[in-house]
Design a protein around this motif. Structure first.
Motif, PDB file in Angstrom:
ATOM      1  N   GLU A 158       0.833  -1.340  -0.053  1.00 26.36           N
ATOM      2  CA  GLU A 158       0.001   0.028  -0.008  1.00 26.36           C
ATOM      3  C   GLU A 158       0.871   1.276  -0.076  1.00 26.36           C
ATOM      4  OE1 GLU A 158      -3.208   2.177   2.776  1.00 26.36           O
ATOM      5  OE2 GLU A 158      -2.817   0.265   3.175  1.00 26.36           O
TER       6      GLU A 158
ATOM      7  N   ARG B 163       2.163   1.695  -3.598  1.00 26.85           N
ATOM      8  CA  ARG B 163       1.233   2.418  -4.472  1.00 26.85           C
ATOM      9  C   ARG B 163       0.902   3.693  -4.213  1.00 26.85           C
ATOM     10  NH1 ARG B 163      -1.367  -2.503  -3.012  1.00 26.85           N
ATOM     11  NH2 ARG B 163      -2.909  -1.632  -1.602  1.00 26.85           N
TER      12      ARG B 163
ATOM     13  N   ASP C  20       0.915   7.252  -6.262  1.00 20.80           N
ATOM     14  CA  ASP C  20       0.125   7.932  -6.684  1.00 20.80           C
ATOM     15  C   ASP C  20       0.523   9.626  -6.728  1.00 20.80           C
ATOM     16  OD1 ASP C  20      -1.819   6.163  -6.771  1.00 20.80           O
ATOM     17  OD2 ASP C  20      -2.451   6.051  -4.682  1.00 20.80           O
TER      18      ASP C  20
ATOM     19  N   THR D 109       2.129  -3.746  -6.141  1.00 20.04           N
ATOM     20  CA  THR D 109       2.811  -2.499  -5.641  1.00 20.04           C
ATOM     21  C   THR D 109       2.825  -1.266  -6.850  1.00 20.04           C
ATOM     22  OG1 THR D 109       4.940  -3.337  -6.665  1.00 20.04           O
ATOM     23  CG2 THR D 109       4.457  -3.782  -4.523  1.00 20.04           C
ATOM     24  N   GLY D 110       2.281  -1.783  -8.194  1.00 20.73           N
ATOM     25  CA  GLY D 110       2.196  -0.770  -9.147  1.00 20.73           C
ATOM     26  C   GLY D 110       3.616  -0.539  -9.812  1.00 20.73           C
TER      27      GLY D 110
END
Length: 559
Positions: free
Chosen positions: A96, A99, A103, A266-267
């Protein structure tokens, strides 16, 4: 005009020469693993999974912090001394945080050259064939205290200490595994590997079961060769559990690719190099300046806990006769840190401010303890130095540096009827300085310079107390996230952005160190007189701590 600047004033020449001497950053080009073939990767991510917060921090290759994302860490404690944490939740929170970093930054995945991970040290994170074996035992867990007492009394203890350079305490994986082996063997029977927190996150990031040289050698090995040591494992009574110890890898020399599964969570992009950092204590110290510069430099992180380190060649390590402290490798060939750690540092200030807030609340004045932090400087100014001894052993787990005593507790010595709250606040702050001096004294002569990080570094009054306690100038790094930076520095070296750690330190660390703040001579004189009282009363209180612990235990059984 360009020629004028080259041959101009001495000041202009010195700036140009300094820039020319700065380590040059190698250009990192991402290949076909990313959507943009040939794209320049200019970001390194450092993950720092602490006891309070799990952070993901992005740095450019010159060490400038670009963005950070944090998720609050969660763990459970019980009255029996246990402190445990969910492995699955820890990985979920780490993902999180990554991620969240994505963002905040455009095309983070495409720009990321490497990722590195460090985390809270000690503790035991067991993994079996099908995943975690229960919750992790954290470094805060005190259940292994009787096992530590038994092992310390063994005739094999000194040999174990001489190899690891590290005293036994309830925090460590070796002590906890020895306790499990005797009282809860089913936990170890179900496990295939015993990891630390960062190792668990590395497993989730890469699929590789491994640990690093720092935690491996101070727990089960020898700091001189950074390998496992059979004498140590035997002294812990864990020879038959040897197969639970993971492979040791050095994250400045070896990376593994981010797995497809981790990329999805995780992106980030699969294949991104991942470096396994060293334990958070030395990563924070590396990022804050423990290594690099002339003289006998020390670095203290004075936050919730106190961590006091000095870097040196391994052959210069001073092993005290008490058998306490840590020797922890740095990601630099043959350089280690000698370490003493206080279980509680600014937690003591939290306690005394919390007491004030509670009293104000009882009187109808709702006050958050954090609102009182700004008054510390005022209270220090209203009190005289060196009047009261305070032992800052506020942790329920006792103390581990420079002595190990699970029964040790905080207390004031020398109170009289004319003392008021400002005097107590000053005594607590001075207790942190005395505990720091106690720790550095156990490692040899006091250092000639202290580099400071953590919550105490923000307070001018606290900096003055710590500086005078050691009679050493203090320098504060402007680095916000030193632990994540230390881990990211390892990744930067691993991918070839820097030739070695010295070059990386010169670019990432040295320019961020503030001017030296000299100690106040009057405070130095006061604390030179206060320390013998601190030391003598600390040693004299040990029987009282033991008796109080026994009385509390007996009372608990009776009720």
């Amino acid at each position: 005009m360009r020629n004028f600047h080259v041959i101009g004033s001495p000041c202009q020449r010195s700036r140009r020469e300094a820039e020319q001497k700065r380590p040059q950053i190698k250009r990192i080009v991402i290949g076909s693993r990313n959507a943009g073939v040939g794209m320049v990767a200019d970001i390194v991510i450092g993950i720092d999974a602490g006891t309070s917060v799990i952070k993901a921090v992005a740095f450019d290759l010159a060490g400038k912090q670009l963005a950070a994302s944090a998720v609050r860490n969660r763990y459970d404690t019980t009255i029996d001394g246990s402190a445990t944490q969910s492995l699955a939740q820890t990985w979920s929170d780490c993902a999180e945080a990554l991620r969240g970093l994505g963002d905040k930054m455009d095309n983070l995945a495409g720009r990321t050259a490497a990722v590195s991970v460090t985390a809270q040290g000690d503790g035991t994170w067991l993994v079996g064939r099908d995943g975690p074996v229960g919750d992790a035992w954290l470094w805060l867990d005190a259940r292994a205290a009787p096992t530590v007492s038994r092992l310390v009394a063994s005739n094999k203890e000194r040999a174990r200490f001489e190899a690891t350079g590290t005293g036994l305490n309830t925090c460590q994986q070796g002590s906890q595994m020895a306790h499990m082996d005797r009282y809860m063997p089913e936990l170890l029977d179900q496990a295939e590997v015993a990891l630390h927190c960062k190792d668990w996150l590395y497993l989730n990031l890469t699929g590789i079961r491994a640990t690093d040289p720092s935690e491996a050698s101070f727990t089960f090995g020898n700091f001189r060769n950074r390998s496992y040591d059979e004498t140590v494992i035997d002294a812990l009574g864990l020879t038959h559990r040897h197969d639970l110890l993971p492979t040791i890898i050095d994250g400045t020399q070896e990376t593994h690719p981010l797995s497809e599964s981790a990329a999805a969570q995780t992106g980030l992009l699969a294949g991104t190099p991942v470096s396994l950092g060293y334990v958070d204590m030395v990563m924070t110290a590396l990022g804050a300046g423990v290594y690099g510069g002339a003289g006998d430099i020390a670095c203290s992180t004075v936050g919730s806990t106190g961590v006091h380190l000095r870097a040196m060649p391994s052959e210069q390590v001073h092993l005290n006769k008490e058998g306490t402290g840590y020797v922890i490798c740095l990601p630099v060939p043959d350089i280690v840190t000698q370490v003493q750690t206080n279980m509680a540092a600014t937690l003591n200030l939290d306690w005394v401010l919390g007491m004030a807030a509670d009293i104000l609340s009882e009187m109808g004045h709702q006050t958050d303890p954090r609102d009182l932090v700004s008054r510390i400087e005022t209270w220090l100014a209203q009190s005289r130095p060196g009047q009261i001894v305070y032992h800052p052993y506020i942790s329920e787990a006792g103390e581990r540096g420079p002595f190990v005593n699970a029964d040790a507790r905080a207390g004031f010595v020398g109170l009289s009827s004319n003392h008021r709250f400002p005097d107590l606040v000053r005594a607590v702050a001075e207790g942190l300085g005395m505990a720091m001096r106690d720790c550095y004294g156990a490692m040899g002569p006091l250092p000639s310079e202290l580099r400071l990080t953590g919550g105490a570094a923000r307070s001018k009054g606290l900096r003055a107390i710590l500086s005078a306690s050691l009679n050493a100038p203090v320098r504060v790094s402007t680095r916000d996230e030193a632990g994540a930076a230390g881990a990211a520095m390892m990744a930067a070296v691993a991918i070839g952005a820097y030739s070695d750690m010295d070059a990386c330190v010169a670019r990432w660390v040295t320019p961020l160190l503030g001017q030296a703040e000299a100690p106040d001579p009057e405070l130095v004189a006061a604390y030179d007189l206060l320390f013998p009282a601190f030391s003598a009363s600390r040693q004299g209180l040990a029987p009282g701590w033991q008796a109080l612990s026994a009385a509390r235990a007996a009372f608990s059984k009776g009720h």
